[in-house]
Write an enzyme that holds these catalytic residues in place. Structure first.
Site, PDB file in Angstrom:
ATOM      1  N   LYS A   1      45.791  23.279  76.728  1.00 58.04           N
ATOM      2  CA  LYS A   1      44.469  24.020  76.805  1.00 58.04           C
ATOM      3  C   LYS A   1      44.375  25.202  77.821  1.00 58.04           C
ATOM      4  CE  LYS A   1      41.616  19.733  75.365  1.00 58.04           C
ATOM      5  NZ  LYS A   1      40.500  19.173  75.873  1.00 58.04           N
TER       6      LYS A   1
ATOM      7  N   GLU B   1      49.384  10.159  72.221  1.00 61.60           N
ATOM      8  CA  GLU B   1      48.955  10.619  73.473  1.00 61.60           C
ATOM      9  C   GLU B   1      48.850   9.524  74.475  1.00 61.60           C
ATOM     10  OE1 GLU B   1      45.732  14.057  71.762  1.00 61.60           O
ATOM     11  OE2 GLU B   1      45.156  12.776  73.150  1.00 61.60           O
TER      12      GLU B   1
ATOM     13  N   HIS C   1      58.949   6.865  47.617  1.00 61.04           N
ATOM     14  CA  HIS C   1      59.675   8.023  46.881  1.00 61.04           C
ATOM     15  C   HIS C   1      59.644   9.262  47.783  1.00 61.04           C
ATOM     16  CE1 HIS C   1      59.560   5.362  43.135  1.00 61.04           C
ATOM     17  NE2 HIS C   1      58.378   5.064  43.759  1.00 61.04           N
TER      18      HIS C   1
HETATM   19  O1  PA5 Z   1      42.111  11.231  73.375  1.00 63.03           O
HETATM   20  C1  PA5 Z   1      41.708  12.186  73.872  1.00 63.03           C
HETATM   21  O2  PA5 Z   1      41.012  12.332  74.681  1.00 63.03           O
HETATM   22  C2  PA5 Z   1      41.991  13.793  73.100  1.00 63.03           C
HETATM   23  O3  PA5 Z   1      42.561  13.592  72.182  1.00 63.03           O
HETATM   24  C3  PA5 Z   1      40.415  14.353  72.837  1.00 63.03           C
HETATM   25  O4  PA5 Z   1      39.782  13.228  71.863  1.00 63.03           O
HETATM   26  C4  PA5 Z   1      40.299  15.377  72.332  1.00 63.03           C
HETATM   27  O5  PA5 Z   1      41.263  16.462  73.116  1.00 63.03           O
HETATM   28  C5  PA5 Z   1      39.050  16.187  72.033  1.00 63.03           C
HETATM   29  O6  PA5 Z   1      38.368  16.010  73.178  1.00 63.03           O
HETATM   30  P1  PA5 Z   1      36.810  16.308  73.318  1.00 63.03           P
HETATM   31  O7  PA5 Z   1      36.217  14.890  72.701  1.00 63.03           O
HETATM   32  O8  PA5 Z   1      36.755  16.427  74.814  1.00 63.03           O
HETATM   33  O9  PA5 Z   1      36.153  17.265  72.668  1.00 63.03           O
END
Ligand code: PA5
Length: 448
Positions: free
Chosen positions: A433, A291, A320
């Site tokens: 989203k 990410e 393996h």
């Molecule tokens: O790194 C990030 O910001 C995302 O992966 C969030 O952790 C994930 O979308 C969950 O978001 P939230 O903590 O707002 O529910």
């Protein structure tokens, strides 16, 4: 504003990069190639420090730690089960902490004083139904963890379980705790309305960088993990992260290797801990790298489509499963081993056959076998000109895990600078989203 405290224990992690020089230059890295980036360190560090990102500062937040301890004392002995509702950065660190630092079969042990921890990081109804089969609602504490306070998966889970308490005539504020943004978001609003206790995720710490905030520390403390030691380890690696000396700054060295090797076509990073305990660490890192670095635009608003593809593997298991590909398939990967020096008391392998074919097992232990298998894998990859390094750790302990989190978070921050991208946003996740929400509201496919 948090101030930074120096650490009094030094880092216990080392990077063994010798194999990068053993593979042919086309696929490896020479010391001089690495050192060309030594001068850039100060500039990249200064640039990063201008950003409003505090993952390396929150580890000094004594107030948060004290509050977690108070909460632990208040709730001690009241709950048999703790359920974390959260996803992505709000769950992966917790899963890793539990897997790495708790007995793997703790609740099969005859006696344990700690509650069971379950992390529900999916909305598959099977998971929801089946957890209900094993919990007693009156002896269960739900930690609802969402930084934004508005993630649909987590909110829908919360509504489901909140409704369960309502149906049972129980006051939910005795069974729920939130971990969320200090001010914003729906969950914070609900906490105020219902009087549900809430812990903060600082606004300047991104979800995937939040394991060392209440997001990871609260569940960890409630199951008996030494969070002080975890933070101490993180602080020790933070000293390295903030060092302007190239030889000291392990996170920068790691980032430079990842960056330079990606320029040589190694855009897949395979993390291979030779440790069952660290299997979930690789999952945690998978999100962090994917990410943070997978981005369409750079900071100059140019389309660049950069990214490093993280792959998880486990030694010796995946020898393996994956090793054939790694040795003979496309040479497009950079391998990062994690080797643990102390795997606990040596567990001897009984020598029960005098057959020649197993003579190599004589006088050995599982500890030795695992690390020698790692050396074999590393040797084969090197012979095949596959670039690889080893992150050497003395043991899997809270201190060392804290160091590892900070090593990889720091390296990721530097990668953002090297690629000149924003490592802290996730527009690609936000887009999906938004489309999902529209689909739910409008009931039609809005994809153009
Ligand atoms: O790194 C990030 O910001 C995302 O992966 C969030 O952790 C994930 O979308 C969950 O978001 P939230 O903590 O707002 O529910």
């Amino acid at each position: 504003m948090l101030s930074i405290t120096r650490n009094n224990r030094s880092t216990m992690i080392t990077l063994d990069t010798t194999n990068l020089e053993k593979v042919i230059p086309e696929h490896g890295l020479s010391t001089s190639e690495m050192e060309q980036y030594a001068n850039g360190l100060k500039v990249y560090l200064d640039n990063f420090l201008q950003l409003d990102q505090d993952f390396y500062k929150v580890i000094d937040d004594v107030t948060a730690v004290n509050r977690i301890h108070e909460f632990y004392l208040q709730t001690k002995g009241k709950f048999n089960d703790i359920i974390v509702l959260g996803i992505g950065g709000s769950s992966l660190g917790t899963i890793c902490l539990q897997q790495s630092l708790k007995h793997l079969f703790e609740h099969e042990l005859k006696k344990t004083e700690w509650p069971r921890l379950h992390v529900l990081d999916n909305i598959d109804p099977a998971l929801m139904r089946e957890i209900e089969d094993v919990i007693d609602y009156e002896k269960t504490l739900f930690l609802v963890v969402t930084k934004s306070g508005g993630t649909p998966e987590t909110l829908s889970q919360y509504f489901y379980f909140e409704d369960r308490y309502k149906q049972k005539g129980l006051d939910s504020k005795n069974y729920f705790v939130f971990v969320t943004d200090p001010e914003k978001g729906l969950l914070r609003k609900i906490s105020r309305e219902k009087g549900i206790a809430a812990f903060d995720v600082p606004a300047t710490v991104g979800g995937r960088f939040s394991v060392l905030t209440s997001v990871g520390l609260l569940p960890a403390a409630l199951i008996g993990i030494d969070i002080e030691k975890l933070l101490e380890g993180a602080r020790s690696m933070r000293d390295r992260f903030l060092s302007e000396s190239f030889s000291e700054n392990l996170p920068y060295q790691l980032a430079v290797m990842q960056y330079l090797l990606s320029k040589k076509g190694k855009s897949i990073n395979v993390l291979i801990p030779y440790s069952q305990k660290l299997i979930r660490f690789a999952d945690w890192y998978r999100q962090l790298l994917a990410e943070s670095i997978g981005k369409k635009m750079n900071r100059k608003s140019e389309v660049v489509h950069v990214g490093l593809t993280p792959v998880n593997a486990l030694g010796a298991t995946d020898q393996h499963s994956q090793l054939q590909l790694y040795n003979e398939g496309p040479n497009d990967k950079f391998f990062l081993f994690i080797e643990v020096a102390n795997l606990g008391e040596p567990l001897k392998i009984p020598y029960l056959s005098d057959d020649e074919s197993v003579a190599y097992l004589k006088n050995t232990s599982f500890n030795e076998l695992l690390n020698i298998e790692k050396a074999g894998t590393e040797g084969a990859l090197t012979q095949n000109d596959r670039p690889n390094i080893t992150i050497k750790i003395p043991e899997v302990s809270p201190f060392v895990l804290g160091e590892l989190f900070m090593l990889f978070e720091g390296a990721t921050a530097f990668l953002g600078e090297l690629y000149d991208i924003d490592a802290f946003d996730q527009p690609g996740v936000e887009l999906s989203k938004n489309i999902t929400k529209k689909l739910l509201v409008e009931g039609t496919n809005v994809v153009p």
